[in-house]
Scaffold this motif. Structure first.
Motif, PDB file in Angstrom:
ATOM      1  N   TRP A 291       0.832  -1.209   0.000  1.00  0.00           N
ATOM      2  CA  TRP A 291       0.000   0.000   0.000  1.00  0.00           C
ATOM      3  C   TRP A 291       0.865   1.257   0.000  1.00  0.00           C
ATOM      4  O   TRP A 291       0.611   2.209  -0.748  1.00  0.00           O
ATOM      5  CB  TRP A 291      -0.897   0.014   1.226  1.00  0.00           C
ATOM      6  N   ALA A 292       1.876   1.283   0.865  1.00  0.00           N
ATOM      7  CA  ALA A 292       2.731   2.463   0.979  1.00  0.00           C
ATOM      8  C   ALA A 292       3.437   2.740  -0.345  1.00  0.00           C
ATOM      9  O   ALA A 292       3.563   3.901  -0.771  1.00  0.00           O
ATOM     10  CB  ALA A 292       3.750   2.269   2.094  1.00  0.00           C
ATOM     11  N   ALA A 293       3.900   1.689  -1.011  1.00  0.00           N
ATOM     12  CA  ALA A 293       4.568   1.877  -2.301  1.00  0.00           C
ATOM     13  C   ALA A 293       3.611   2.453  -3.335  1.00  0.00           C
ATOM     14  O   ALA A 293       3.965   3.371  -4.089  1.00  0.00           O
ATOM     15  CB  ALA A 293       5.139   0.539  -2.785  1.00  0.00           C
ATOM     16  N   THR A 294       2.390   1.932  -3.369  1.00  0.00           N
ATOM     17  CA  THR A 294       1.387   2.444  -4.304  1.00  0.00           C
ATOM     18  C   THR A 294       1.055   3.900  -3.996  1.00  0.00           C
ATOM     19  O   THR A 294       0.907   4.739  -4.898  1.00  0.00           O
ATOM     20  CB  THR A 294       0.113   1.592  -4.245  1.00  0.00           C
ATOM     21  N   LEU A 295       0.954   4.217  -2.728  1.00  0.00           N
ATOM     22  CA  LEU A 295       0.690   5.590  -2.296  1.00  0.00           C
ATOM     23  C   LEU A 295       1.782   6.531  -2.802  1.00  0.00           C
ATOM     24  O   LEU A 295       1.501   7.620  -3.335  1.00  0.00           O
ATOM     25  CB  LEU A 295       0.604   5.626  -0.767  1.00  0.00           C
ATOM     26  N   ASN A 296       3.024   6.109  -2.687  1.00  0.00           N
ATOM     27  CA  ASN A 296       4.124   6.966  -3.113  1.00  0.00           C
ATOM     28  C   ASN A 296       4.259   7.021  -4.624  1.00  0.00           C
ATOM     29  O   ASN A 296       4.688   8.049  -5.173  1.00  0.00           O
ATOM     30  CB  ASN A 296       5.423   6.491  -2.454  1.00  0.00           C
ATOM     31  N   LEU A 297       3.905   5.942  -5.306  1.00  0.00           N
ATOM     32  CA  LEU A 297       3.867   5.998  -6.774  1.00  0.00           C
ATOM     33  C   LEU A 297       2.816   7.005  -7.239  1.00  0.00           C
ATOM     34  O   LEU A 297       2.999   7.696  -8.252  1.00  0.00           O
ATOM     35  CB  LEU A 297       3.579   4.618  -7.349  1.00  0.00           C
ATOM     36  N   MET A 298       1.708   7.105  -6.489  1.00  0.00           N
ATOM     37  CA  MET A 298       0.688   8.112  -6.792  1.00  0.00           C
ATOM     38  C   MET A 298       1.266   9.515  -6.635  1.00  0.00           C
ATOM     39  O   MET A 298       1.044  10.396  -7.483  1.00  0.00           O
ATOM     40  CB  MET A 298      -0.515   7.924  -5.861  1.00  0.00           C
ATOM     41  N   GLU A 299       2.020   9.734  -5.568  1.00  0.00           N
ATOM     42  CA  GLU A 299       2.625  11.050  -5.351  1.00  0.00           C
ATOM     43  C   GLU A 299       3.612  11.386  -6.466  1.00  0.00           C
ATOM     44  O   GLU A 299       3.634  12.525  -6.971  1.00  0.00           O
ATOM     45  CB  GLU A 299       3.338  11.076  -3.995  1.00  0.00           C
ATOM     46  N   ILE A 300       4.426  10.416  -6.872  1.00  0.00           N
ATOM     47  CA  ILE A 300       5.407  10.658  -7.936  1.00  0.00           C
ATOM     48  C   ILE A 300       4.701  10.971  -9.254  1.00  0.00           C
ATOM     49  O   ILE A 300       5.131  11.856 -10.009  1.00  0.00           O
ATOM     50  CB  ILE A 300       6.329   9.432  -8.087  1.00  0.00           C
ATOM     51  N   ALA A 301       3.599  10.267  -9.522  1.00  0.00           N
ATOM     52  CA  ALA A 301       2.841  10.547 -10.742  1.00  0.00           C
ATOM     53  C   ALA A 301       2.337  11.988 -10.753  1.00  0.00           C
ATOM     54  O   ALA A 301       2.340  12.654 -11.794  1.00  0.00           O
ATOM     55  CB  ALA A 301       1.668   9.574 -10.868  1.00  0.00           C
ATOM     56  N   ALA A 302       1.910  12.482  -9.594  1.00  0.00           N
ATOM     57  CA  ALA A 302       1.460  13.878  -9.509  1.00  0.00           C
ATOM     58  C   ALA A 302       2.617  14.833  -9.782  1.00  0.00           C
ATOM     59  O   ALA A 302       2.472  15.809 -10.532  1.00  0.00           O
ATOM     60  CB  ALA A 302       0.849  14.144  -8.136  1.00  0.00           C
ATOM     61  N   LEU A 303       3.782  14.560  -9.180  1.00  0.00           N
ATOM     62  CA  LEU A 303       4.943  15.422  -9.392  1.00  0.00           C
ATOM     63  C   LEU A 303       5.387  15.425 -10.849  1.00  0.00           C
ATOM     64  O   LEU A 303       5.878  16.430 -11.359  1.00  0.00           O
ATOM     65  CB  LEU A 303       6.092  14.958  -8.495  1.00  0.00           C
ATOM     66  N   ASP A 304       5.196  14.291 -11.526  1.00  0.00           N
ATOM     67  CA  ASP A 304       5.564  14.191 -12.938  1.00  0.00           C
ATOM     68  C   ASP A 304       4.484  14.743 -13.872  1.00  0.00           C
ATOM     69  O   ASP A 304       4.664  14.757 -15.092  1.00  0.00           O
ATOM     70  CB  ASP A 304       5.833  12.722 -13.306  1.00  0.00           C
ATOM     71  N   GLY A 305       3.329  15.161 -13.294  1.00  0.00           N
ATOM     72  CA  GLY A 305       2.249  15.695 -14.107  1.00  0.00           C
ATOM     73  C   GLY A 305       1.496  14.654 -14.898  1.00  0.00           C
ATOM     74  O   GLY A 305       0.848  14.966 -15.902  1.00  0.00           O
ATOM     75  N   ARG A 306       1.533  13.406 -14.437  1.00  0.00           N
ATOM     76  CA  ARG A 306       0.877  12.295 -15.163  1.00  0.00           C
ATOM     77  C   ARG A 306      -0.462  11.996 -14.483  1.00  0.00           C
ATOM     78  O   ARG A 306      -0.595  11.087 -13.670  1.00  0.00           O
ATOM     79  CB  ARG A 306       1.798  11.075 -15.149  1.00  0.00           C
TER      80      ARG A 306
END
Length: 413
Positions: A291-306
């Motif tokens: 869950w934590a990894a998925t949560l952080n992948l979501m944050e990275i996607a936001a930072l990348d504008g995806r």
């Protein structure tokens, strides 16, 4: 007056059943766990006759276990518990403890923290304070971890303290050091960085003197966690990678990878952070870590504008039964992501929910960030993703190692 909550054993199981459909596979699994635990209670308090072959209670428990999905590990674990009781004479908790602990660990891996805590508490309650001291130490360490996941700080601290006291009485220095590290984790959760740092530094020195690589690795990881909170991300990467090379336990290695990803994200090396989280989301043992990894992948996607990728991860987590601390972070990251995509009404709603959850469980770092972000939205502030200087060569070497790990794991990204 003594509350009914304290009188009723295995209350978390009853509460979980009350919120599930009786026709569901999860209801059947939890019910089987409950009746098995009640058989254990009777076996310990009344004697082995309760698990005799002609016992109506035993037949009922076996039937409940038989109704569990055959593909789950819980079915085999509970069946093994019952088989042990039917064969064991006289009653010895030490014969059941490994199987009870394995059942609790399975619940823990599935992020069912309250149920796992109840099973660990059963082990502690039934174990002999002298003859089963090793069992009491291990069960209390796991019990404290479960309470910590649920943000029950006082209960967690009490369990870790007991583990350390029992280890000290036995002259078990490694047990003492482990309990101290767990106490440091609570201090870190509560924002007391100096106390946490002092405990980890002391533990590293004592573990190096004892030559215990596993404990050195755990303490280095803890110290790396303090470095993250202090904003010293390059130090955290160096300490974390040293810890990774000392640890053999897969769950411990998963947690180090998670913190390495966090540090790389703060350093602006999002590719390395993504590599680590992709490995964890695909391979981590514990549901919590996935869950934590998925949560952080979501944050990275936001930072990348995806935004489509952000929405994919957000939907994956939207209905997950996240524990309190993670739920607060989820709403914080969703709010921050929506703000970046200029969906301000949705951002405000998520941030307000993050503030509510953080206040309830005293998760102060989330509370502060969510309130600040909400104020910035009200003031009309814009999001600026600042560029960061290139990290040190040693940190780049760790990033390369993570990329190689992802390739070897066969995880796409």
């Amino acid at each position: 007056m003594v509350s009914s909550r304290r009188l009723l054993r295995h209350l978390p199981f009853f509460e979980a059943l009350a919120h599930l459909d009786e026709a569901s596979a999860e209801w059947r699994a939890i019910r089987a766990g409950l009746v098995t635990l009640r058989l254990v209670d009777a076996w310990v308090s009344e004697g082995p006759h309760v698990a005799a072959a002609d016992s109506w209670t035993l037949r009922a428990v076996r039937q409940a276990i038989a109704e569990i999905d055959q593909r789950t590990s819980v079915r085999a674990l509970l069946a093994s518990l019952v088989d042990t009781m039917t064969a064991a004479v006289p009653v010895r908790v030490s014969t059941l403890a490994p199987r009870l602990m394995a059942y609790a660990r399975a619940l823990q891996f599935d992020a069912q923290w309250s149920l796992a805590a109840d099973v660990y508490q059963s082990v502690v309650s039934h174990a002999h304070p002298v003859e089963d001291a090793d069992i009491i130490i291990a069960a209390n360490l796991h019990l404290g971890t479960c309470h910590r996941r649920n943000a029950h700080w006082q209960e967690a601290a009490a369990a870790f303290t007991i583990a350390g006291q029992v280890a000290g009485l036995r002259g078990d220095m490694m047990g003492v050091l482990r309990s101290r590290m767990y106490e440091a984790d609570i201090a870190l959760d509560r924002g007391n960085f100096p106390q946490a740092e002092a405990i980890f530094e002391e533990t590293i020195q004592r573990a190096r003197s004892a030559g215990n690589g596993e404990v050195i690795g755990l303490a280095l990881h803890g110290r790396a966690g303090v470095a993250i909170r202090r904003g010293d991300y390059e130090l955290s990467v160096r300490l974390g990678y040293e810890a990774l090379n000392l640890l053999a336990d897969p769950a411990s290695r998963d947690r180090v990878l998670s913190d390495l990803a966090t540090s790389f994200l703060e350093l602006g090396v999002r590719s390395a952070a993504r590599d680590a989280h992709l490995i964890l989301a695909a391979t981590a043992e514990e549901q919590y870590v996935r869950w934590a990894a998925t949560l952080n992948l979501m944050e990275i996607a936001a930072l990348d504008g995806r935004e489509p990728v952000f929405e994919q991860y957000r939907r994956e987590l939207a209905d997950a039964p996240l524990p309190a601390k993670m739920a607060a972070h989820y709403h914080l990251f969703v709010g921050q992501g929506y703000r970046m995509f200029e969906r301000l009404d949705a951002a405000r709603a998520s941030l307000e929910r993050a503030i509510e959850l953080a206040a309830q469980s005293q998760i102060n770092d989330v509370l502060i960030i969510a309130e600040r972000t909400l104020d910035e939205i009200k003031d009309g502030g814009v999001v600026i993703i600042a560029s960061r200087p290139e990290p040190a060569p040693a940190v780049q070497e760790v990033a390369t190692a993570l990329r190689e790990m992802r390739t070897m794991a066969g995880v796409g990204g």
